[in-house]
Write a protein that holds these residues in place. Sequence first.
Motif, PDB file in Angstrom:
ATOM      1  N   VAL A  44       0.878  -1.177   0.000  1.00  0.00           N
ATOM      2  CA  VAL A  44       0.000   0.000   0.000  1.00  0.00           C
ATOM      3  C   VAL A  44       0.911   1.223   0.000  1.00  0.00           C
ATOM      4  O   VAL A  44       1.812   1.320   0.840  1.00  0.00           O
ATOM      5  CB  VAL A  44      -0.910  -0.001   1.248  1.00  0.00           C
ATOM      6  N   ARG A  80     -10.120  -7.271  -0.651  1.00  0.00           N
ATOM      7  CA  ARG A  80     -11.492  -7.299  -0.142  1.00  0.00           C
ATOM      8  C   ARG A  80     -11.978  -5.876   0.178  1.00  0.00           C
ATOM      9  O   ARG A  80     -13.078  -5.512  -0.185  1.00  0.00           O
ATOM     10  CB  ARG A  80     -11.550  -8.161   1.123  1.00  0.00           C
ATOM     11  N   SER A  81     -11.122  -5.102   0.862  1.00  0.00           N
ATOM     12  CA  SER A  81     -11.564  -3.753   1.205  1.00  0.00           C
ATOM     13  C   SER A  81     -10.374  -2.876   1.555  1.00  0.00           C
ATOM     14  O   SER A  81      -9.266  -3.347   1.785  1.00  0.00           O
ATOM     15  CB  SER A  81     -12.548  -3.779   2.374  1.00  0.00           C
ATOM     16  N   LEU A 115      -9.279   0.503   4.034  1.00  0.00           N
ATOM     17  CA  LEU A 115      -9.685   1.244   5.222  1.00  0.00           C
ATOM     18  C   LEU A 115      -8.821   2.487   5.386  1.00  0.00           C
ATOM     19  O   LEU A 115      -7.637   2.487   5.059  1.00  0.00           O
ATOM     20  CB  LEU A 115      -9.558   0.368   6.473  1.00  0.00           C
ATOM     21  N   TYR A 165      -7.689   5.344   8.312  1.00  0.00           N
ATOM     22  CA  TYR A 165      -7.614   5.642   9.734  1.00  0.00           C
ATOM     23  C   TYR A 165      -6.954   7.007   9.913  1.00  0.00           C
ATOM     24  O   TYR A 165      -6.132   7.432   9.096  1.00  0.00           O
ATOM     25  CB  TYR A 165      -6.751   4.606  10.470  1.00  0.00           C
ATOM     26  N   PRO A 224      -4.601   4.531  15.932  1.00  0.00           N
ATOM     27  CA  PRO A 224      -5.350   4.832  14.708  1.00  0.00           C
ATOM     28  C   PRO A 224      -6.853   4.748  15.001  1.00  0.00           C
ATOM     29  O   PRO A 224      -7.306   3.764  15.587  1.00  0.00           O
ATOM     30  CB  PRO A 224      -4.919   3.710  13.750  1.00  0.00           C
ATOM     31  N   PHE A 284     -10.674   4.755  13.360  1.00  0.00           N
ATOM     32  CA  PHE A 284     -11.298   4.363  12.104  1.00  0.00           C
ATOM     33  C   PHE A 284     -12.055   5.521  11.462  1.00  0.00           C
ATOM     34  O   PHE A 284     -12.774   6.270  12.143  1.00  0.00           O
ATOM     35  CB  PHE A 284     -12.259   3.201  12.380  1.00  0.00           C
ATOM     36  N   MET A 337     -14.405   2.370   5.712  1.00  0.00           N
ATOM     37  CA  MET A 337     -14.071   1.112   5.058  1.00  0.00           C
ATOM     38  C   MET A 337     -14.777   1.097   3.709  1.00  0.00           C
ATOM     39  O   MET A 337     -15.994   1.348   3.643  1.00  0.00           O
ATOM     40  CB  MET A 337     -14.510  -0.099   5.882  1.00  0.00           C
ATOM     41  N   THR A 366     -15.483  -1.019   0.130  1.00  0.00           N
ATOM     42  CA  THR A 366     -15.401  -2.316  -0.533  1.00  0.00           C
ATOM     43  C   THR A 366     -15.868  -2.249  -1.982  1.00  0.00           C
ATOM     44  O   THR A 366     -15.475  -3.079  -2.793  1.00  0.00           O
ATOM     45  CB  THR A 366     -16.255  -3.372   0.199  1.00  0.00           C
ATOM     46  N   LEU A 375      -3.787   7.160   7.675  1.00  0.00           N
ATOM     47  CA  LEU A 375      -3.295   5.847   7.259  1.00  0.00           C
ATOM     48  C   LEU A 375      -4.315   5.165   6.373  1.00  0.00           C
ATOM     49  O   LEU A 375      -5.518   5.226   6.619  1.00  0.00           O
ATOM     50  CB  LEU A 375      -3.048   4.963   8.480  1.00  0.00           C
ATOM     51  N   ALA A 394      -7.161  -4.821   2.999  1.00  0.00           N
ATOM     52  CA  ALA A 394      -7.526  -6.113   3.576  1.00  0.00           C
ATOM     53  C   ALA A 394      -7.798  -7.089   2.452  1.00  0.00           C
ATOM     54  O   ALA A 394      -8.439  -6.737   1.459  1.00  0.00           O
ATOM     55  CB  ALA A 394      -8.759  -5.975   4.460  1.00  0.00           C
ATOM     56  N   GLN A 406      -5.001 -10.012   8.329  1.00  0.00           N
ATOM     57  CA  GLN A 406      -4.184  -8.842   8.589  1.00  0.00           C
ATOM     58  C   GLN A 406      -4.552  -7.668   7.709  1.00  0.00           C
ATOM     59  O   GLN A 406      -5.084  -7.830   6.618  1.00  0.00           O
ATOM     60  CB  GLN A 406      -2.709  -9.186   8.398  1.00  0.00           C
ATOM     61  N   LEU A 407      -4.248  -6.476   8.207  1.00  0.00           N
ATOM     62  CA  LEU A 407      -4.301  -5.266   7.408  1.00  0.00           C
ATOM     63  C   LEU A 407      -2.880  -4.922   6.975  1.00  0.00           C
ATOM     64  O   LEU A 407      -1.948  -5.040   7.769  1.00  0.00           O
ATOM     65  CB  LEU A 407      -4.869  -4.100   8.219  1.00  0.00           C
ATOM     66  N   PHE A 448      -0.682  -1.844   5.904  1.00  0.00           N
ATOM     67  CA  PHE A 448      -0.742  -0.391   5.998  1.00  0.00           C
ATOM     68  C   PHE A 448       0.247   0.281   5.059  1.00  0.00           C
ATOM     69  O   PHE A 448       1.321  -0.243   4.769  1.00  0.00           O
ATOM     70  CB  PHE A 448      -0.409   0.055   7.428  1.00  0.00           C
ATOM     71  N   GLY A 449      -0.128   1.494   4.636  1.00  0.00           N
ATOM     72  CA  GLY A 449       0.818   2.382   3.991  1.00  0.00           C
ATOM     73  C   GLY A 449       1.596   3.155   5.053  1.00  0.00           C
ATOM     74  O   GLY A 449       1.340   3.030   6.245  1.00  0.00           O
ATOM     75  N   TYR A 500      -0.390  -5.426  16.479  1.00  0.00           N
ATOM     76  CA  TYR A 500       0.419  -4.743  15.477  1.00  0.00           C
ATOM     77  C   TYR A 500       1.533  -4.015  16.206  1.00  0.00           C
ATOM     78  O   TYR A 500       1.438  -3.735  17.410  1.00  0.00           O
ATOM     79  CB  TYR A 500      -0.415  -3.703  14.711  1.00  0.00           C
ATOM     80  N   LYS A 508       6.011   2.110   9.231  1.00  0.00           N
ATOM     81  CA  LYS A 508       4.633   1.683   9.034  1.00  0.00           C
ATOM     82  C   LYS A 508       4.108   0.883  10.222  1.00  0.00           C
ATOM     83  O   LYS A 508       4.881   0.263  10.950  1.00  0.00           O
ATOM     84  CB  LYS A 508       4.561   0.710   7.850  1.00  0.00           C
ATOM     85  N   VAL A 509       2.804   0.858  10.351  1.00  0.00           N
ATOM     86  CA  VAL A 509       2.161  -0.095  11.246  1.00  0.00           C
ATOM     87  C   VAL A 509       2.277  -1.478  10.602  1.00  0.00           C
ATOM     88  O   VAL A 509       1.932  -1.659   9.435  1.00  0.00           O
ATOM     89  CB  VAL A 509       0.677   0.276  11.454  1.00  0.00           C
ATOM     90  N   PHE A 546       1.634  -5.732  10.913  1.00  0.00           N
ATOM     91  CA  PHE A 546       0.859  -6.817  11.512  1.00  0.00           C
ATOM     92  C   PHE A 546       1.791  -7.820  12.183  1.00  0.00           C
ATOM     93  O   PHE A 546       2.829  -8.193  11.631  1.00  0.00           O
ATOM     94  CB  PHE A 546       0.053  -7.504  10.409  1.00  0.00           C
ATOM     95  N   PRO A 586     -11.027  -8.815   8.983  1.00  0.00           N
ATOM     96  CA  PRO A 586     -10.706  -7.608   8.221  1.00  0.00           C
ATOM     97  C   PRO A 586     -11.340  -7.679   6.840  1.00  0.00           C
ATOM     98  O   PRO A 586     -11.361  -8.729   6.215  1.00  0.00           O
ATOM     99  CB  PRO A 586      -9.183  -7.664   8.102  1.00  0.00           C
ATOM    100  N   GLY A 587     -11.839  -6.554   6.415  1.00  0.00           N
ATOM    101  CA  GLY A 587     -12.494  -6.524   5.115  1.00  0.00           C
ATOM    102  C   GLY A 587     -13.985  -6.741   5.234  1.00  0.00           C
ATOM    103  O   GLY A 587     -14.748  -6.307   4.379  1.00  0.00           O
ATOM    104  N   GLN A 623     -11.473  -3.090  12.199  1.00  0.00           N
ATOM    105  CA  GLN A 623     -10.589  -3.295  13.341  1.00  0.00           C
ATOM    106  C   GLN A 623     -10.496  -2.004  14.127  1.00  0.00           C
ATOM    107  O   GLN A 623     -10.221  -0.946  13.563  1.00  0.00           O
ATOM    108  CB  GLN A 623      -9.187  -3.706  12.878  1.00  0.00           C
ATOM    109  N   PHE A 642      -8.576  -0.031  17.185  1.00  0.00           N
ATOM    110  CA  PHE A 642      -7.263  -0.079  17.817  1.00  0.00           C
ATOM    111  C   PHE A 642      -7.277   0.510  19.226  1.00  0.00           C
ATOM    112  O   PHE A 642      -8.004   1.470  19.508  1.00  0.00           O
ATOM    113  CB  PHE A 642      -6.243   0.692  16.972  1.00  0.00           C
TER     114      PHE A 642
END
Lengths: 111, 115
Positions: A4, A31-32, A34, A36, A43, A45, A48, A50, A88, A92, A98-99, A101-102, B35, B42-43, B45, B99-100, B104, B106
């Motif tokens: 990402v 899938r999706s 997100l 943050y 972070p 939310f 999200m 999709t 962020l 997903a 897991q996510l 992240f960028g 995480y 970066k964050v 997992f 996820p998705g 999530q 935090f």
Amino acid sequence: EDKVVQSPLSLVVHEGDTVTLNCSYEVTNFRSLLWYKQEKKAPTFLFMLTSSGIEKKSGRLSSILDKKELFSILNITATQTGDSAIYLCAGAAAGSYQLTFGKGTKLSVIP
Amino acid sequence: EPEVTQTPSHQVTQMGQEVILRCVPISNHLYFYWYRQILGQKVEFLVSFYNNEISEKSEIFDDQFSVERPDGSNFTLKIRSTKLEDSAMYFCASSEARPGEGTQYFGPGTRLLVL
């Protein structure tokens, strides 16, 4: 490996400006996506996404996903100093827990 | 509004010591995660936990790490023998669905400093 990428990495604007933050992704079995907001710590939310082309909106923030071009944007209109944060983006994948992240975009809004 | 909580907020330890980071996920959530975020990076997992077992883990999550849900509310991350490079912010997260499919949420994080 899933990836990402966010741009720009940092941005300084004046209060009242409109900003657009970019996120491109390469996520296998996507899938999706997100968004943050990260201020001091956790972070929090925002959105999200999709489905392609459907804008999600919350107050002055909005976001949209383009699954053909593999990117998303986050728009903030009439920025305020309270919008200063790191934004962020995370992808997903279906079947994964897991996510990914960028690195984030650091937004600074100056009065 | 329900939230994920974490303790301690800060932890300083000596290299080679064991640390346990604690988390209380949102009560009706079924999926739990750890995480980490090294300063300026970066964050990343580490691990996910569902139905009392690890459902997925990353390459970072080696034999030095373990997770446990010792009771109905707590979720812990143990680092057996800390290294300097374990210094980071550790975030716990939880979700109702994968996820998705579910978001999530935090916690505020534990800043771990290994000296």
